[in-house]
Design a protein around this motif. Sequence first.
Motif, PDB file in Angstrom:
ATOM      1  N   ILE A 340      38.074  39.093  29.927  1.00 13.25           N
ATOM      2  CA  ILE A 340      38.204  37.887  30.747  1.00 13.25           C
ATOM      3  C   ILE A 340      39.659  37.535  30.988  1.00 13.25           C
ATOM      4  O   ILE A 340      40.049  37.124  32.092  1.00 13.25           O
ATOM      5  CB  ILE A 340      37.450  36.702  30.089  1.00 13.25           C
ATOM      6  CG1 ILE A 340      37.429  35.475  30.989  1.00 13.25           C
ATOM      7  CG2 ILE A 340      38.060  36.326  28.750  1.00 13.25           C
ATOM      8  CD1 ILE A 340      36.557  35.602  32.185  1.00 13.25           C
ATOM      9  N   ARG A 341      40.520  37.739  29.984  1.00 11.39           N
ATOM     10  CA  ARG A 341      41.942  37.467  30.182  1.00 11.39           C
ATOM     11  C   ARG A 341      42.586  38.505  31.101  1.00 11.39           C
ATOM     12  O   ARG A 341      43.445  38.166  31.925  1.00 11.39           O
ATOM     13  CB  ARG A 341      42.658  37.426  28.831  1.00 11.39           C
ATOM     14  CG  ARG A 341      42.384  36.138  28.059  1.00 11.39           C
ATOM     15  CD  ARG A 341      42.960  36.172  26.662  1.00 11.39           C
ATOM     16  NE  ARG A 341      42.851  34.858  26.022  1.00 11.39           N
ATOM     17  CZ  ARG A 341      43.077  34.637  24.731  1.00 11.39           C
ATOM     18  NH1 ARG A 341      43.420  35.639  23.935  1.00 11.39           N
ATOM     19  NH2 ARG A 341      42.967  33.416  24.228  1.00 11.39           N
ATOM     20  N   ALA A 342      42.169  39.750  30.965  1.00  9.21           N
ATOM     21  CA  ALA A 342      42.733  40.793  31.821  1.00  9.21           C
ATOM     22  C   ALA A 342      42.317  40.588  33.278  1.00  9.21           C
ATOM     23  O   ALA A 342      43.129  40.730  34.193  1.00  9.21           O
ATOM     24  CB  ALA A 342      42.289  42.166  31.330  1.00  9.21           C
ATOM     25  N   ILE A 343      41.066  40.249  33.508  1.00  9.37           N
ATOM     26  CA  ILE A 343      40.579  40.065  34.878  1.00  9.37           C
ATOM     27  C   ILE A 343      41.148  38.795  35.492  1.00  9.37           C
ATOM     28  O   ILE A 343      41.669  38.806  36.610  1.00  9.37           O
ATOM     29  CB  ILE A 343      39.043  40.033  34.895  1.00  9.37           C
ATOM     30  CG1 ILE A 343      38.469  41.384  34.470  1.00  9.37           C
ATOM     31  CG2 ILE A 343      38.527  39.659  36.286  1.00  9.37           C
ATOM     32  CD1 ILE A 343      36.965  41.378  34.266  1.00  9.37           C
ATOM     33  N   ALA A 344      41.046  37.681  34.770  1.00 11.37           N
ATOM     34  CA  ALA A 344      41.451  36.391  35.326  1.00 11.37           C
ATOM     35  C   ALA A 344      42.965  36.251  35.457  1.00 11.37           C
ATOM     36  O   ALA A 344      43.459  35.677  36.436  1.00 11.37           O
ATOM     37  CB  ALA A 344      40.898  35.258  34.465  1.00 11.37           C
ATOM     38  N   LEU A 345      43.707  36.768  34.487  1.00 10.55           N
ATOM     39  CA  LEU A 345      45.149  36.529  34.459  1.00 10.55           C
ATOM     40  C   LEU A 345      45.982  37.708  34.938  1.00 10.55           C
ATOM     41  O   LEU A 345      47.079  37.517  35.472  1.00 10.55           O
ATOM     42  CB  LEU A 345      45.588  36.153  33.027  1.00 10.55           C
ATOM     43  CG  LEU A 345      44.879  34.960  32.399  1.00 10.55           C
ATOM     44  CD1 LEU A 345      45.414  34.707  31.002  1.00 10.55           C
ATOM     45  CD2 LEU A 345      45.031  33.717  33.263  1.00 10.55           C
ATOM     46  N   ARG A 346      45.484  38.941  34.743  1.00  9.37           N
ATOM     47  CA  ARG A 346      46.295  40.109  35.083  1.00  9.37           C
ATOM     48  C   ARG A 346      45.728  40.918  36.251  1.00  9.37           C
ATOM     49  O   ARG A 346      46.236  41.989  36.546  1.00  9.37           O
ATOM     50  CB  ARG A 346      46.439  41.011  33.846  1.00  9.37           C
ATOM     51  CG  ARG A 346      47.057  40.316  32.651  1.00  9.37           C
ATOM     52  CD  ARG A 346      47.553  41.319  31.623  1.00  9.37           C
ATOM     53  NE  ARG A 346      46.501  42.105  31.032  1.00  9.37           N
ATOM     54  CZ  ARG A 346      45.834  41.776  29.923  1.00  9.37           C
ATOM     55  NH1 ARG A 346      46.126  40.635  29.299  1.00  9.37           N
ATOM     56  NH2 ARG A 346      44.893  42.554  29.428  1.00  9.37           N
ATOM     57  N   ASP A 347      44.677  40.398  36.893  1.00  9.68           N
ATOM     58  CA  ASP A 347      44.085  41.038  38.064  1.00  9.68           C
ATOM     59  C   ASP A 347      43.615  42.456  37.756  1.00  9.68           C
ATOM     60  O   ASP A 347      43.753  43.369  38.578  1.00  9.68           O
ATOM     61  CB  ASP A 347      45.089  41.044  39.228  1.00  9.68           C
ATOM     62  CG  ASP A 347      44.413  41.411  40.558  1.00  9.68           C
ATOM     63  OD1 ASP A 347      43.173  41.341  40.631  1.00  9.68           O
ATOM     64  OD2 ASP A 347      45.133  41.786  41.500  1.00  9.68           O
ATOM     65  N   ALA A 348      43.083  42.642  36.552  1.00  9.31           N
ATOM     66  CA  ALA A 348      42.545  43.951  36.191  1.00  9.31           C
ATOM     67  C   ALA A 348      41.131  44.096  36.752  1.00  9.31           C
ATOM     68  O   ALA A 348      40.386  43.121  36.835  1.00  9.31           O
ATOM     69  CB  ALA A 348      42.530  44.120  34.676  1.00  9.31           C
ATOM     70  N   SER A 349      40.780  45.298  37.142  1.00  5.72           N
ATOM     71  CA  SER A 349      39.424  45.554  37.621  1.00  5.72           C
ATOM     72  C   SER A 349      38.530  45.934  36.449  1.00  5.72           C
ATOM     73  O   SER A 349      39.011  46.306  35.377  1.00  5.72           O
ATOM     74  CB  SER A 349      39.424  46.675  38.656  1.00  5.72           C
ATOM     75  OG  SER A 349      39.776  47.911  38.051  1.00  5.72           O
ATOM     76  N   LEU A 350      37.230  45.847  36.674  1.00  9.62           N
ATOM     77  CA  LEU A 350      36.273  46.187  35.627  1.00  9.62           C
ATOM     78  C   LEU A 350      36.375  47.670  35.261  1.00  9.62           C
ATOM     79  O   LEU A 350      36.126  48.054  34.114  1.00  9.62           O
ATOM     80  CB  LEU A 350      34.857  45.848  36.091  1.00  9.62           C
ATOM     81  CG  LEU A 350      33.795  45.651  34.993  1.00  9.62           C
ATOM     82  CD1 LEU A 350      34.217  44.561  34.030  1.00  9.62           C
ATOM     83  CD2 LEU A 350      32.451  45.313  35.622  1.00  9.62           C
ATOM     84  N   LEU A 351      36.776  48.506  36.232  1.00 12.96           N
ATOM     85  CA  LEU A 351      36.927  49.936  35.961  1.00 12.96           C
ATOM     86  C   LEU A 351      38.071  50.204  34.987  1.00 12.96           C
ATOM     87  O   LEU A 351      37.983  51.106  34.145  1.00 12.96           O
ATOM     88  CB  LEU A 351      37.163  50.696  37.273  1.00 12.96           C
ATOM     89  CG  LEU A 351      35.989  50.728  38.259  1.00 12.96           C
ATOM     90  CD1 LEU A 351      36.390  51.450  39.530  1.00 12.96           C
ATOM     91  CD2 LEU A 351      34.776  51.399  37.624  1.00 12.96           C
TER      92      LEU A 351
END
Length: 380
Positions: A340-351
């Motif tokens: 959740i921190r990677a996606i929300a804050l660092r724009d990481a994709s689920l892949l």
Amino acid sequence: MGISMWIRVYAIFVKELKQLSRDKMTFGMIIMIPLVQLMLFGYAINTDARHIPVGLVDLSQTSESRAVEHALVATQSVDFIARYRSIKDAEVAITKGEIRAVLYLPADMTRRLFNHPLYDHKQIDSPLTLPIGQWIVDGSDTVIASTIRALRNMPLDEVANHTTIRTAPSFEVVQYFNPEQRTVVNIVPGLVAVILTMTMILFTSSAIVREHEHGNMEFLITTPVRPMELMIGKIAPYVLVGLSQVAIILSVGHWVFSVPIKGSLLSLLGGSILFIFASLTLGLVLSTIAKTQLQAMQMTIFILLPSILLSGFMFPYDAMPVAAQWIAEALPVTHFMRMIRAIALRDASLLLLGKDALWLGLFTIGGIIIASLRFKKKLG
């Protein structure tokens, strides 16, 4: 009359003690919860981040650059676990959460080092020149970022074999994702994981027990519903509840506290669904173990404590001992906290977060199978 009253009170007191001693689950929780808390706070919890996993981009490839690396490792604040050919490769690793920072040493690092006023006595009165390197830090974790910033002006006299110290060469520090160093940016996505853990496990941990206590199990026995179908049917409605909670927390965090949501909503949705299913199945497993709703609640608390303390929500994951990290890796919330921190804050994709996503999926499948095998479609 006064003596008679105390005799009756004493009789009830003895009766409750005997009943408590027969309730092995409650008796065990009375002992285990304080012990677990003591061990977590006394041994596993550490607010001083040490041995932070970082990367290195060394374009200098000199004895001085290697000395800089060794000097930083000697502080025990960072561990160089990976080397990259370019800043771009290192940035991808930071986005994925593989490293928390990267040290960039330019090709002219040696010239910068020895042209520094500290090491060139002819320039001793000249202003400070270029930094000898650059730290690129994941600023979404304020504790980690503060630890890296503390290395900005570390003494490097041993690197250049000089003994006269006036001012030390410095590193430039660039913070990605949270340059303002606002703690709320790190807290709000973490709250999604903590609140979902608490509510999802609590909802389903009493699901099977409630059927027994309300007498509904007799009705279920007369139906053709199979254990696996019952498990899936039990958790399905709460998926919508969990997604509603995710939407509420992130929306309020964004509009009230200006917490950025940089990642795609599709990745957020996919990661949240994986974690909600994992938490619900964990609750179902607990429900097949507990005999009463009180026991189910006690076991939920027993799971919730390490979930909050070891997942990286309150204390840096990298500062924990290896044994505590092993326990944390067994908890679904640790994997979702990273996601959740990677996606929300660092724009990481689920892949990019495939390892954590795969673990949550396997945990869900295993949990449903275990709960189905433990469930006995009969009264009692």
